[in-house]
Design a protein around this motif. Structure first.
Motif, short mmCIF file in Angstrom:
data_model
loop_
_atom_site.label_atom_id
_atom_site.label_comp_id
_atom_site.label_asym_id
_atom_site.label_seq_id
_atom_site.Cartn_x
_atom_site.Cartn_y
_atom_site.Cartn_z
N LYS A 1 31.53 34.19 36.84
CA LYS A 1 31.51 34.18 38.30
C LYS A 1 31.08 35.54 38.86
O LYS A 1 31.83 36.21 39.56
CB LYS A 1 32.90 33.81 38.85
N PRO A 2 29.85 35.97 38.56
CA PRO A 2 29.35 37.18 39.22
C PRO A 2 29.17 36.93 40.71
O PRO A 2 29.02 35.78 41.14
CB PRO A 2 28.01 37.44 38.53
N GLU A 3 29.19 38.01 41.50
CA GLU A 3 29.08 37.89 42.95
C GLU A 3 28.19 39.00 43.50
O GLU A 3 27.98 40.03 42.88
CB GLU A 3 30.47 38.04 43.61
N LEU A 4 27.71 38.76 44.72
CA LEU A 4 27.03 39.79 45.52
C LEU A 4 27.45 39.59 46.96
O LEU A 4 27.47 38.44 47.44
CB LEU A 4 25.52 39.70 45.37
N ILE A 5 27.83 40.67 47.63
CA ILE A 5 28.17 40.60 49.05
C ILE A 5 27.22 41.49 49.82
O ILE A 5 26.98 42.64 49.46
CB ILE A 5 29.64 41.02 49.29
N CYS A 6 26.62 40.93 50.88
CA CYS A 6 25.70 41.66 51.75
C CYS A 6 26.30 41.68 53.15
O CYS A 6 26.64 40.64 53.70
CB CYS A 6 24.32 41.00 51.78
N ALA B 1 30.69 40.69 35.95
CA ALA B 1 31.91 40.37 35.22
C ALA B 1 32.70 41.64 34.92
O ALA B 1 32.12 42.68 34.56
CB ALA B 1 31.57 39.66 33.92
N GLY B 2 34.02 41.56 35.09
CA GLY B 2 34.89 42.67 34.75
C GLY B 2 35.07 43.71 35.83
O GLY B 2 35.88 44.63 35.66
N SER C 1 33.35 37.23 32.04
CA SER C 1 31.99 36.94 31.60
C SER C 1 31.91 35.49 31.15
O SER C 1 32.93 34.79 31.03
CB SER C 1 31.62 37.87 30.44
N ALA C 2 30.70 35.03 30.85
CA ALA C 2 30.53 33.65 30.39
C ALA C 2 31.29 33.43 29.08
O ALA C 2 31.95 32.39 28.90
CB ALA C 2 29.06 33.33 30.22
N ARG C 3 31.24 34.39 28.17
CA ARG C 3 31.96 34.25 26.89
C ARG C 3 33.46 34.23 27.11
O ARG C 3 34.16 33.39 26.55
CB ARG C 3 31.56 35.40 25.95
N LEU D 1 27.44 33.73 44.93
CA LEU D 1 28.18 33.83 43.69
C LEU D 1 27.88 32.64 42.80
O LEU D 1 27.34 31.63 43.26
CB LEU D 1 29.68 33.90 43.97
N ALA D 2 28.20 32.80 41.52
CA ALA D 2 28.10 31.65 40.63
C ALA D 2 29.11 30.59 41.04
O ALA D 2 30.20 30.90 41.52
CB ALA D 2 28.34 32.10 39.19
N ASN D 3 28.75 29.35 40.83
CA ASN D 3 29.56 28.21 41.28
C ASN D 3 30.72 27.99 40.30
O ASN D 3 30.72 27.06 39.50
CB ASN D 3 28.67 26.97 41.37
N SER D 4 31.71 28.89 40.38
CA SER D 4 32.85 28.87 39.47
C SER D 4 34.11 29.21 40.24
O SER D 4 34.05 29.82 41.32
CB SER D 4 32.63 29.88 38.34
N ASP D 5 35.26 28.85 39.68
CA ASP D 5 36.56 29.14 40.31
C ASP D 5 37.39 30.13 39.51
O ASP D 5 38.59 30.26 39.73
CB ASP D 5 37.37 27.84 40.47
N ASN D 6 36.79 30.84 38.57
CA ASN D 6 37.56 31.70 37.67
C ASN D 6 37.84 33.06 38.30
O ASN D 6 36.95 33.89 38.43
CB ASN D 6 36.82 31.87 36.35
N VAL D 7 39.09 33.27 38.69
CA VAL D 7 39.54 34.52 39.31
C VAL D 7 40.80 34.98 38.60
O VAL D 7 41.74 34.20 38.43
CB VAL D 7 39.85 34.33 40.82
N LEU D 8 40.81 36.25 38.20
CA LEU D 8 41.99 36.85 37.58
C LEU D 8 42.49 37.94 38.51
O LEU D 8 41.74 38.84 38.90
CB LEU D 8 41.64 37.43 36.21
#
Length: 404
Positions: free
Chosen positions: A133-138, A260-261, A102-104, A275-282
């Protein structure tokens, strides 16, 4: 409105045909092509093609004129950063088992790694930026994925059907606590199994999946998936973790939102991803990349049940929008047999995925898009009319920022 030249990312799990065919290039491609990026990601920003044919980085345009390119509303919130990234994603093999913060959580993780002096380009770095980094795939083709934790009673039924002796204690854990807390405990145990325990359990599970497939059992698709993952990632705890997730098949036009999550892994197929323009992947498995199970456990959402498959809300003839809570992005699909007017107080990216289209603004400027081409519409541009060109129908996808 200007055409975009976009980068193709050559990850090993990509397709040699899908993106090349979309772009009208030689098929098969000389190497796997996984993602076509449209946006202003610092790693591979799109290039805007001016009327004179000169190209300029979209990232540079945004930094020079954020108000004109993004509009005052977005510039106030995001500065000079385009909040979304649009992709064509083409998977021939499974992606890693992953989730996003999440953002936090991202802000906390980024600050902690900055304070610890972890280089931003280090392979072990989890948080490259302080953003969600939320995402949506269509789906553009039939698209296969694992996403979200399955309802526990269904997972118990699957595990009991497999009936692997070494699996029984783990099954009973979920039987005793068939809820999110039980899933958390079971997932944590499976993903952190010592290699000796994993080496004993995983072959039994794979053998049980083989038997189930031979008998054409109720969980045939789930078992085939476990067998495919087990072959690609032998000895990987992520194969066991995949037993707990929803196995999803999207038809063209169907989508899932991954907030998120949400633990997920794309398996195969071609889709439009925003997706949000972020590189945060766990990550926790099914990958040679950096895995950080403790940090993943900190951000995972163990709420369970079927994933909501979206078909989009029709807002005008031929125009459907996939609404999510994400402030960074919104995706629309345009299946056009006639004219449609598109207007927005922020920037837009459109890509043509079928047929050809003509965009005309109120000043009389025209731009033709063929299949695979995309266009940048800054916030300062006037409203645009889009229609099929020389064909009965055309399909486009449109990326904008969220509307909250």
């Amino acid at each position: 409105m200007d055409l975009l030249h976009n980068a193709v990312r050559p990850y090993a799990w990509g397709s040699r045909t899908a993106i090349a065919e979309l772009l009208g290039k030689e098929v098969p491609a000389p190497h796997p092509e996984a993602e076509l990026w449209m946006g202003a990601h610092p790693g591979d920003p799109s290039r805007v093609v001016g009327a004179d044919g000169a190209e300029r980085s979209l990232l540079e345009l945004l930094s020079v004129d954020p108000d004109g390119q993004l509009g005052p509303r977005l510039a106030e919130r995001w500065g000079s950063r385009l909040p979304f990234l649009l992709k064509v994603l083409a998977a021939e093999e499974a992606l890693s088992l992953q989730a996003h913060p999440s953002a936090r959580q991202a802000a906390e993780g980024f600050a902690a790694e900055e304070a610890a002096g972890v280089p931003r380009d280090a392979a072990v770095r989890n948080y490259k930026d302080p953003a969600a980094k939320p995402e949506l795939i269509c789906a553009l083709t039939e698209f296969h994925a694992l996403a979200g934790f399955r309802e526990p009673s269904r997972t118990v039924a699957l595990l009991r059907t497999l009936d692997a002796p070494a699996l029984a204690p783990y099954t009973e854990m979920l039987v005793a606590q068939p809820d999110s807390s039980g899933l958390r405990a079971l997932f944590t145990m499976l993903i952190t199994l010592p290699q000796t325990s994993l080496s004993s359990l995983l072959p039994q599970v794979l053998d049980a999946c083989v038997l189930h497939v031979k008998e054409h059992g109720e969980f045939d698709l789930e078992c085939r998936t476990i067998l495919e993952l087990g072959e690609s990632y032998p000895g990987d705890a992520g194969v066991l973790a995949a037993l707990l997730l929803n196995r999803i098949v999207l038809q063209p036009g169907e989508a899932i939102h991954l907030p998120a999550g949400n633990l997920h892994a794309y398996l195969r197929g071609t889709g439009i991803e925003i997706l949000a323009n972020s590189d945060n992947v766990l990550r926790c498995g099914l990958t040679p990349k950096h895995v950080d199970v403790p940090e993943l456990l900190r951000v995972l959402d163990f709420r369970c049940g079927d994933m909501d498959v979206m078909t989009g809300e029709e807002i005008s003839p031929g125009v459907r929008v996939y609404r999510t809570p994400a402030p960074e992005f919104e995706l629309s699909r345009l299946d056009l047999t006639g004219e449609a007017r598109i207007n927005h107080d922020g920037p837009q990216i459109l890509i043509c995925t079928s047929g050809a289209a003509v965009l005309t603004n109120v000043r009389g400027d025209e731009l033709r898009l063929t299949r695979g081409q995309s266009v940048w519409l800054p916030a300062s541009d006037p409203a645009v009319i889009v229609r099929p060109d020389g064909v009965e129908s055309a399909q486009l996808f449109r990326a904008t920022a969220g509307t909250d």
